[in-house]
Design a protein around this motif. Structure first.
Motif, PDB file in Angstrom:
ATOM      1  N   ARG A  65      34.228 -26.381  22.273  1.00 27.03           N
ATOM      2  CA  ARG A  65      33.015 -27.289  22.295  1.00 27.03           C
ATOM      3  C   ARG A  65      32.989 -28.455  23.475  1.00 27.03           C
ATOM      4  N   THR A  66      31.972 -28.898  24.021  1.00 26.35           N
ATOM      5  CA  THR A  66      31.884 -29.845  24.980  1.00 26.35           C
ATOM      6  C   THR A  66      31.301 -31.112  24.571  1.00 26.35           C
ATOM      7  N   LYS A  67      31.684 -32.230  25.226  1.00 26.61           N
ATOM      8  CA  LYS A  67      31.386 -33.527  25.031  1.00 26.61           C
ATOM      9  C   LYS A  67      30.766 -34.280  26.095  1.00 26.61           C
ATOM     10  N   TRP A  68      29.546 -34.813  26.174  1.00 23.91           N
ATOM     11  CA  TRP A  68      29.069 -35.557  27.130  1.00 23.91           C
ATOM     12  C   TRP A  68      29.512 -36.990  27.180  1.00 23.91           C
TER      13      TRP A  68
ATOM     14  N   PRO B 252      25.157 -33.820  34.232  1.00 23.34           N
ATOM     15  CA  PRO B 252      26.424 -32.832  34.596  1.00 23.34           C
ATOM     16  C   PRO B 252      26.674 -31.919  33.631  1.00 23.34           C
ATOM     17  N   ARG B 253      26.370 -32.068  32.355  1.00 22.87           N
ATOM     18  CA  ARG B 253      26.381 -31.018  31.348  1.00 22.87           C
ATOM     19  C   ARG B 253      25.186 -30.136  31.502  1.00 22.87           C
ATOM     20  N   HIS B 254      24.129 -30.455  31.786  1.00 25.47           N
ATOM     21  CA  HIS B 254      23.033 -29.536  32.104  1.00 25.47           C
ATOM     22  C   HIS B 254      22.970 -28.478  33.367  1.00 25.47           C
ATOM     23  N   LEU B 255      23.955 -29.167  34.310  1.00 27.99           N
ATOM     24  CA  LEU B 255      24.320 -28.183  35.377  1.00 27.99           C
ATOM     25  C   LEU B 255      25.239 -27.082  35.206  1.00 27.99           C
ATOM     26  N   GLN B 256      26.118 -27.346  34.229  1.00 26.20           N
ATOM     27  CA  GLN B 256      26.882 -26.537  33.701  1.00 26.20           C
ATOM     28  C   GLN B 256      26.222 -25.013  32.856  1.00 26.20           C
ATOM     29  N   ILE B 257      25.335 -25.872  32.091  1.00 22.09           N
ATOM     30  CA  ILE B 257      24.571 -24.863  31.181  1.00 22.09           C
ATOM     31  C   ILE B 257      23.672 -23.984  32.139  1.00 22.09           C
ATOM     32  N   ILE B 258      23.207 -24.687  33.086  1.00 22.38           N
ATOM     33  CA  ILE B 258      22.261 -23.703  34.083  1.00 22.38           C
ATOM     34  C   ILE B 258      23.050 -22.723  34.806  1.00 22.38           C
ATOM     35  N   TYR B 259      24.337 -22.938  35.159  1.00 26.26           N
ATOM     36  CA  TYR B 259      25.224 -22.173  35.851  1.00 26.26           C
ATOM     37  C   TYR B 259      25.651 -21.015  35.089  1.00 26.26           C
TER      38      TYR B 259
ATOM     39  N   ARG C  70      21.758 -27.315  25.127  1.00 25.50           N
ATOM     40  CA  ARG C  70      22.702 -28.560  24.926  1.00 25.50           C
ATOM     41  C   ARG C  70      22.805 -28.925  23.471  1.00 25.50           C
ATOM     42  N   LEU C  71      21.673 -29.220  23.075  1.00 25.44           N
ATOM     43  CA  LEU C  71      21.547 -29.535  21.511  1.00 25.44           C
ATOM     44  C   LEU C  71      22.015 -28.583  20.583  1.00 25.44           C
ATOM     45  N   LEU C  72      21.593 -27.442  20.733  1.00 27.98           N
ATOM     46  CA  LEU C  72      22.225 -26.184  19.855  1.00 27.98           C
ATOM     47  C   LEU C  72      23.484 -25.873  20.073  1.00 27.98           C
ATOM     48  N   LEU C  73      23.938 -25.857  21.124  1.00 26.95           N
ATOM     49  CA  LEU C  73      25.594 -25.695  21.550  1.00 26.95           C
ATOM     50  C   LEU C  73      26.440 -26.705  21.078  1.00 26.95           C
ATOM     51  N   ASP C  74      26.092 -27.931  21.768  1.00 28.64           N
ATOM     52  CA  ASP C  74      27.010 -29.025  21.588  1.00 28.64           C
ATOM     53  C   ASP C  74      27.006 -29.886  20.332  1.00 28.64           C
ATOM     54  N   GLU C  75      25.618 -30.145  19.779  1.00 29.99           N
ATOM     55  CA  GLU C  75      25.351 -31.026  18.744  1.00 29.99           C
ATOM     56  C   GLU C  75      25.294 -30.211  17.409  1.00 29.99           C
ATOM     57  N   GLU C  76      24.872 -28.770  17.630  1.00 37.26           N
ATOM     58  CA  GLU C  76      24.500 -28.082  16.279  1.00 37.26           C
ATOM     59  C   GLU C  76      25.655 -27.026  15.993  1.00 37.26           C
ATOM     60  N   GLY C  77      26.427 -26.866  17.075  1.00 38.83           N
ATOM     61  CA  GLY C  77      27.441 -25.844  16.907  1.00 38.83           C
ATOM     62  C   GLY C  77      27.248 -24.398  17.046  1.00 38.83           C
ATOM     63  N   LEU C  78      25.921 -23.970  17.300  1.00 39.16           N
ATOM     64  CA  LEU C  78      25.689 -22.634  17.538  1.00 39.16           C
ATOM     65  C   LEU C  78      26.225 -21.888  18.626  1.00 39.16           C
ATOM     66  N   ASN C  79      26.434 -20.537  18.457  1.00 39.83           N
ATOM     67  CA  ASN C  79      27.107 -19.830  19.680  1.00 39.83           C
ATOM     68  C   ASN C  79      25.992 -19.560  20.534  1.00 39.83           C
ATOM     69  N   TRP C  80      26.660 -19.052  21.926  1.00 35.97           N
ATOM     70  CA  TRP C  80      25.677 -18.906  23.060  1.00 35.97           C
ATOM     71  C   TRP C  80      24.345 -18.057  22.535  1.00 35.97           C
ATOM     72  N   GLU C  81      24.776 -16.739  22.352  1.00 34.83           N
ATOM     73  CA  GLU C  81      23.827 -15.836  22.011  1.00 34.83           C
ATOM     74  C   GLU C  81      22.603 -16.231  21.056  1.00 34.83           C
ATOM     75  N   LYS C  82      23.326 -16.854  20.073  1.00 37.97           N
ATOM     76  CA  LYS C  82      21.906 -17.222  18.900  1.00 37.97           C
ATOM     77  C   LYS C  82      21.221 -18.632  19.747  1.00 37.97           C
ATOM     78  N   ALA C  83      22.039 -19.256  20.365  1.00 38.04           N
ATOM     79  CA  ALA C  83      21.174 -20.592  20.935  1.00 38.04           C
ATOM     80  C   ALA C  83      20.169 -19.926  21.857  1.00 38.04           C
ATOM     81  N   TRP C  84      20.497 -19.060  22.730  1.00 36.58           N
ATOM     82  CA  TRP C  84      19.632 -18.612  23.797  1.00 36.58           C
ATOM     83  C   TRP C  84      18.559 -17.838  23.223  1.00 36.58           C
ATOM     84  N   ASP C  85      18.787 -17.135  22.188  1.00 36.82           N
ATOM     85  CA  ASP C  85      17.655 -16.411  21.519  1.00 36.82           C
ATOM     86  C   ASP C  85      16.369 -17.224  20.963  1.00 36.82           C
ATOM     87  N   ILE C  86      16.999 -18.367  20.225  1.00 36.50           N
ATOM     88  CA  ILE C  86      16.179 -19.442  19.874  1.00 36.50           C
ATOM     89  C   ILE C  86      15.463 -20.139  20.967  1.00 36.50           C
TER      90      ILE C  86
END
Length: 830
Positions: A219-222, A396-403, A350-366
């Motif tokens: 998990r990550t925290k800003w 900074p967190r959004h740049l990580q996610i964009i990459y 960011r909200l789905l991954l960091d705040e709600e704890g979803l995995n990448w695949e599910k978050a990206w599908d949503i």
């Protein structure tokens, strides 16, 4: 607020109590105006002026809308409907009073009520400031969309920023544009509700740390961020006579704390308020579309500020009735109006991954099933990009996610196109170079399930030219949604005389079904109707002529052809081409005074971005031409040139109904759609234009014989830029009339002998690399203007063409556009 209607009250008492809050009769409207004068404004009704009456009337209309809005929201929750969130950095709504009265169906009652108080409704409406919440076409389209969404009863919200200062007030001093602040809120506005709840925290800067949660997941925290609070301000939007009211929620920036008590306790009062002032700068000012790099950090902060607040509001609303995110995209549709809100894609991740704890695949599908993206430009330089350094500093967190989004996307491309490194470079979200840039359009395409253009030509060029690689990868993702305009504001409100004439012949109903205007077609051959149509146009022209004289001191004759070009000043929109034609006409009137040309009044209006010096020089040229032409006794009133200052929605509502000729002359392949072209044609102006944007579809609807088309088409223009078959120098050698126009511009004829003032414009016109191809299209433009002259001299023919333009504009209602969005993108059957 509850209405006191206990059982012991008589029916008459209940009705009286209801009228106190929701007035719909002449007397109750007057009573409520008096009530608001006393209770809300602290004014003595006998000593109140027009501005006081305006506010009281606005509050009265707002009361009615609030009741309908509350009921509308309750219906949304009761039926658990899917909601649409329309994200736009601009909403150019103009004035609200007239629109509210019309859509509530209270025009006659309000008109009588105001007359009974000793005023005219027009006088009261003039007291309202235009809401300065947009620059031009994109923001005006968003406002039209809100009207149609409300009229079609689609459960939706508009989200944006409550700018305290608009673009700027434009003054013309010695022919030059001079900017001054547009503080449209200096006296407040009666149309908004400032909400103290919900208020959301928006973070900037800081750093990102990682950790493992109790389930062992990464998990990550800003952290260590600078925080700004977002306060919602709601502006209500009524549907047309349907008891349905939606709202735009515009965010205002507030400091996270009123004062920094650390500084305050140390006696540093300035330091204590510094953070508050800098925080609230975010929603202070609307940026022009052609802004420079100096303010880019603030621009980026504005975009994230309203996106972050909006998604917290979306989550708040969604979580009221949902425990998981399994149905998120079934209940939430987000439309990105251009790339300005595209940072919403990594924000939702960011909200789905960091705040709600979803995995990448599910978050990206949503995420991809939630977002849809509207592109509004064909200009490569207008495709929004942010430097990696700036984005990393601010978010900074959004740049990580964009990459991460980009890496996963490029892995997919590498699998499908092995060894094609050039394709990877072209399609990457990250543009390599110095500095590295984030391509927001690429992010928006990759992160959305739908990408639409705003006219048929625009969409085709997106698919074949601008985003060819993406269209090959996602062949079902790209689609076209031709823009439109709301007939409620742009015919019913802006042109009441023409609306009344239409109603007298085909009845009402066209206001919500613009295709009904087809019933006017037989009347194009009715001499009596054509005469009535001309009389309406003359009345509108007379009104505009009075305004022109007040605004500029120039006297114009309503009997002349009103030749109009009003829009943002930009090289690709080619106001300069129009100015060249004015010089051509001037020379004809001087050298061949007996030539049978109809007299013209050429009207310009529009703002140039403060840093766009060439556009500002074009404004100076137009005013310099006007100074020469309007004072030449040899011309008389056969030719007049006017530049109206401080163009806005209210001015457009006066100009458009008065226009005879609509100038839509952008270089083919540069204008995405245009909506001014639709407004003019709907009000009975004939179009002279290129095969660009929605002009093509307007021609298809009104017929080749009822429009004046000239110039290269998009393919020819692109080919000409490469091949350069006829250079400007060659054209001038071959055509003495063109050469004379350029020579007059170059020799100081319109600059008091100063050959240097307009030299930059002459140089660009004569350059073989002029990307806007002005001289290349000038000959064709002149020929087309000859056809305009011939048609205008035959008033019966001209009127017939104008009536058919009105009759065949049904396609260009935003009701049609929004139905297509709802059915084909948002998944909401209408």
């Amino acid at each position: 607020m509850s209405i006191p209607t206990p059982d012991v009250l008589s029916e008459a008492s209940k009705k009286s109590a209801r009228e106190q809050y929701f007035p719909t009769t002449v007397k109750s409207i007057q009573d409520n105006i008096i009530h608001h004068l006393i209770s809300f404004q602290g004014r003595d009704p006998e000593r109140s002026g027009a501005s006081d009456i305006y506010k009281a009337l606005a509050f009265t209309m707002r009361d009615i809308m609030v009741e309908k809005w509350i009921k509308t929201q309750k219906r949304y929750y009761a039926k658990e409907k899917k909601r649409v969130y329309y994200l736009s950095l601009e909403f150019l709504i103009g004035r609200s009073l007239g629109n509210a009265i019309i859509n509530l169906g209270l025009w006659e009652e309000v008109d009588q009520a105001i007359e009974g108080l000793g005023y005219t409704l027009e006088e009261i409406r003039e007291q309202e400031e235009d809401a300065a919440l947009g620059n031009g076409g994109l923001g005006r389209l968003a406002a039209c969309f809100m009207d149609s969404i409300a009229t079609l009863k689609i459960p939706a919200y508009g989200y944006g920023i409550r700018y305290e200062y608009g673009l700027f007030n434009q003054q013309l001093i010695n022919g030059y544009q001079v900017e001054s602040p547009d503080n449209w809120l200096r006296y407040g506005t009666p149309w908004e509700f400032e909400r103290r709840l919900p208020v959301f925290c928006v973070k900037f800067y800081g750093k990102v740390t990682s950790f493992q949660d109790e389930k062992g997941c990464y998990r990550t925290k800003w952290i260590e961020t600078e925080d700004v609070m977002a306060m919602p301000c709601d502006i209500l939007v009524p549907g047309y006579k349907n008891d349905h009211v939606i709202n735009m929620r515009l965010w205002a920036a507030r400091a996270s704390r009123e004062l920094d008590l650390t500084h305050f306790g140390e006696g540093d009062y300035i330091g204590a308020v510094q953070h508050k002032v800098s925080s609230e700068t975010i929603s202070k000012v609307l940026y022009p579309p052609d802004h420079n790099y100096a303010g880019q950090e603030l621009r980026l902060k504005q975009q994230y500020f309203f996106v972050c607040a909006t998604f917290q509001d979306i989550m708040r609303r969604y979580k009221k009735q949902n425990q998981t995110f399994d149905t998120f995209y079934d209940e939430v549709a987000v439309q990105l109006n251009d790339t300005h809100p595209a940072i919403a894609i990594p924000e939702l991740m960011r909200l789905l991954l960091d705040e709600e704890g979803l995995n990448w695949e599910k978050a990206w599908d949503i995420s991809t099933k939630t977002f849809a993206y509207t592109n509004h430009t064909l200009m490569p330089e207008a495709l929004e990009r942010w430097s990696v350094d700036l984005l990393g500093k601010v978010l900074p967190r959004h740049l990580q996610i964009i990459y991460e989004i980009n890496q996963r996307f490029l892995d997919q491309i590498a699998q499908e196109y092995p060894g094609d490194h050039d394709k990877l470079r072209r399609m990457s979200i990250i543009e390599e170079g110095y500095p590295k840039m984030v391509r927001m359009a690429h992010l928006a395409i990759i992160g959305s399930h739908s990408v639409n253009g705003v006219a048929a030509l625009h969409t085709r060029l997106l698919k074949e030219r601008i985003f060819k690689d993406f269209n090959a990868l996602y062949p079902d993702r790209f689609n076209s949604k031709t823009n439109g305009i709301t007939p409620r504001r742009w015919l019913l409100k802006a042109n009441p005389q023409l609306s009344a004439l239409i109603n007298s012949r085909i009845g009402e109903g066209w206001e919500v079904d613009l295709d009904k205007l087809h019933e006017l077609e037989p009347l194009a051959d009715d001499a009596e109707f054509r005469e009535a149509f001309r009389q309406v146009k003359l009345e509108n022209k007379t009104r505009l002529a009075t305004y022109i004289n007040l605004a500029t001191g120039v006297e114009v004759s309503p009997e002349t052809m009103f030749d109009v070009q009003v829009k943002r000043i930009h090289e690709y929109k080619r106001q300069l081409l129009n100015a060249l034609h004015v010089i051509y006409l001037y020379q004809k009137f001087v050298t061949q005074p007996k030539l049978n040309l109809p007299p013209r009044t050429v009207i310009f209006a529009g703002k140039a971005a403060p840093s766009y010096w060439r556009a500002k020089l074009i404004i100076k040229l137009i005013n310099s031409i006007a100074e020469v032409v309007n004072h030449d006794p040899r011309i008389g009133d056969r030719l007049r040139v006017v530049f109206l200052p401080n163009y806005n929605v209210s001015q457009a509502e006066m100009i458009i109904p008065a226009a005879d000729l609509s100038e839509q002359i952008s270089t083919a392949g540069t204008e995405a759609s245009g909506t001014g072209n639709m407004k003019f044609a709907l009000n009975g102006a004939l179009t002279i234009g290129t095969l660009d944007g929605a002009n093509i579809e307007i021609r298809e609807e009104v017929g080749d014989e009822n429009i004046f088309i000239f110039g290269l088409n998009a393919e020819e223009a692109e080919f000409e830029r490469i091949r350069n078959s006829r250079t400007p120098e060659q054209i001038c050698r071959e055509n003495p009339e063109v050469d004379e126009v350029i020579e007059a511009l170059a020799d100081g004829s319109f600059s008091l002998g100063d050959r240097n003032l307009f030299k930059p414009l002459v140089d660009s016109l004569m350059s073989p690399h002029d990307q806007y191809l002005l001289i290349r299209d000038f000959e064709s433009y002149i020929d087309s203007q000859h056809q305009v002259n011939e048609a205008f001299l035959d008033q019966e023919r001209w009127t017939r063409m104008a009536v058919l333009n009105v009759a065949r504009m049904g396609k260009f209602s935003t009701d049609r556009t929004i139905k297509q969005y709802a059915n084909e993108i948002w998944g909401i059957p209408v």
